[in-house]
Design an enzyme around this catalytic site. Structure first.
Site, PDB file in Angstrom:
ATOM      1  CE  LYS A  17      -2.339  -0.124   3.675  1.00 24.89           C
ATOM      2  NZ  LYS A  17      -2.058   0.758   4.857  1.00 24.89           N
ATOM      3  NE  ARG A  91      -4.543  -0.060  10.216  1.00 23.95           N
ATOM      4  CZ  ARG A  91      -3.638   0.691   9.773  1.00 23.95           C
ATOM      5  NH1 ARG A  91      -3.551   1.806   9.328  1.00 23.95           N
ATOM      6  NH2 ARG A  91      -2.435   0.118   9.882  1.00 23.95           N
ATOM      7  NE  ARG A 158       5.110  -2.946  12.969  1.00 21.42           N
ATOM      8  CZ  ARG A 158       4.058  -2.351  12.342  1.00 21.42           C
ATOM      9  NH1 ARG A 158       4.437  -1.342  11.906  1.00 21.42           N
ATOM     10  NH2 ARG A 158       2.758  -2.968  12.278  1.00 21.42           N
TER      11      ARG A 158
HETATM   12  P1  AMP Z   1       0.984   2.041   9.578  1.00 20.59           P
HETATM   13  O1  AMP Z   1       2.240   3.005   9.510  1.00 20.59           O
HETATM   14  O2  AMP Z   1       0.002   2.344   8.789  1.00 20.59           O
HETATM   15  O3  AMP Z   1       1.160   0.724   9.849  1.00 20.59           O
HETATM   16  O4  AMP Z   1       0.371   2.443  11.043  1.00 20.59           O
HETATM   17  C1  AMP Z   1       1.285   2.092  12.285  1.00 20.59           C
HETATM   18  C2  AMP Z   1       0.144   1.829  13.241  1.00 20.59           C
HETATM   19  O5  AMP Z   1      -0.632   3.298  13.635  1.00 20.59           O
HETATM   20  C3  AMP Z   1      -0.662   0.765  13.369  1.00 20.59           C
HETATM   21  O6  AMP Z   1      -0.031  -0.390  13.534  1.00 20.59           O
HETATM   22  C4  AMP Z   1      -2.008   1.397  14.248  1.00 20.59           C
HETATM   23  O7  AMP Z   1      -1.446   0.948  15.498  1.00 20.59           O
HETATM   24  C5  AMP Z   1      -1.762   2.620  13.926  1.00 20.59           C
HETATM   25  N1  AMP Z   1      -2.724   3.088  13.031  1.00 20.59           N
HETATM   26  C6  AMP Z   1      -2.641   3.661  11.924  1.00 20.59           C
HETATM   27  N2  AMP Z   1      -3.652   4.062  11.148  1.00 20.59           N
HETATM   28  C7  AMP Z   1      -4.659   3.671  11.889  1.00 20.59           C
HETATM   29  C8  AMP Z   1      -5.871   3.644  12.012  1.00 20.59           C
HETATM   30  N3  AMP Z   1      -6.929   4.067  10.785  1.00 20.59           N
HETATM   31  N4  AMP Z   1      -6.671   3.224  12.995  1.00 20.59           N
HETATM   32  C9  AMP Z   1      -6.275   2.822  14.303  1.00 20.59           C
HETATM   33  N5  AMP Z   1      -4.987   2.534  14.265  1.00 20.59           N
HETATM   34  C10 AMP Z   1      -4.125   3.204  13.136  1.00 20.59           C
END
Ligand code: AMP
Length: 227
Positions: A17, A91, A158
């Site tokens: 993505k 999400r 992670r």
């Molecule tokens: P990402 O960089 O998209 O992998 O986001 C890192 C972390 O931020 C995720 O593992 C979630 O804990 C949190 N996160 C990002 N976007 C969302 C969202 N729309 N809703 C809830 N948690 C989010």
């Protein structure tokens, strides 16, 4: 730009993505908004939402819907004059409904990647925790093994990218994403792309967007092709 364009890209962890979002943003001159990046910026700036969000992210949990919407919706309201692509939000169905009340989306891209491919990619994924930069030891390794390209700091795997956690994480994603995908399908704005390789999916996304954002694509294709 003749008309503002608002799109969302959805896909499970490891679906490519982020890479596809960057290509779209570059090719079609859209602002790439990433919920993960917003959260990391807020954490770095020690904002109230950032401090709260960190307690969830550190435990590998999703940040609660009300925190996400409080953080992101004002940001989107500032963007009323821009075309954008949102990556990582919504999400959940609650987030999708909140987004719905703020703006009309033109298009939603959903990446449909086989489970085995995701598992393999995630198990090879290493991250630089401070910036969120992601590497894949198979197809996108860092220049120096185990080190972030920009800061030189160590990379980590992670906890939720460790094999045992991956399966439940992907299942959790699917459960939460399904009603969101159904909602966008019922609105007639969902476009699903399936495949095992980002480079093979990309031409289809590119041609879809070229039909949806013709004025931009014509201007931008005069420039150098993407690497
Ligand atoms: P990402 O960089 O998209 O992998 O986001 C890192 C972390 O931020 C995720 O593992 C979630 O804990 C949190 N996160 C990002 N976007 C969302 C969202 N729309 N809703 C809830 N948690 C989010």
């Amino acid at each position: 730009m003749s008309k503002l364009f608002r799109a969302v890209i959805m896909g499970p962890p490891g679906s490519g993505k982020g890479t596809i979002s960057e290509r779209i943003a570059q090719r079609f001159a859209l602002t790439h908004l990433s919920s993960g990046d917003f959260l990391r910026e807020n954490i770095a700036a020690n904002t109230e939402a950032g401090i709260l969000a960190k307690t969830y992210i550190d435990r590998g949990l999703l940040v609660p819907d009300h925190v996400m919407t409080r953080l992101l919706l004002p940001k989107l309201e500032e963007m009323t004059r821009h075309s954008w692509l949102m990556d990582g939000f919504p999400r959940t169905l609650a987030q999708a409904n909140a987004l719905n009340s703020t703006c009309d989306l033109d298009l939603v891209i959903s990446l449909n990647i086989p489970f085995e491919t995701l598992k393999e990619r995630l198990s090879e994924r290493w991250v630089h925790p401070a910036s969120g930069r992601v590497y894949n030891m198979g197809f996108n390794p860092p220049r120096i093994q185990g080190r972030d390209d920009i800061s030189g700091e160590p990379l980590i795997q992670r906890e939720d990218d460790q094999p045992e956690a991956i399966v439940s994480r992907l299942r959790h994603y699917k459960d939460l994403a399904k009603p969101v995908i159904d909602l966008y399908r019922s609105k007639g704005i969902l476009h699903k792309f399936s495949g095992t390789e980002t480079d093979r999916i990309w031409p289809y996304i590119n041609s879809l967007l070229s039909t949806k954002i013709p004025s931009i694509s014509q201007t931008v294709t005069q420039h150098a092709p993407l690497p």
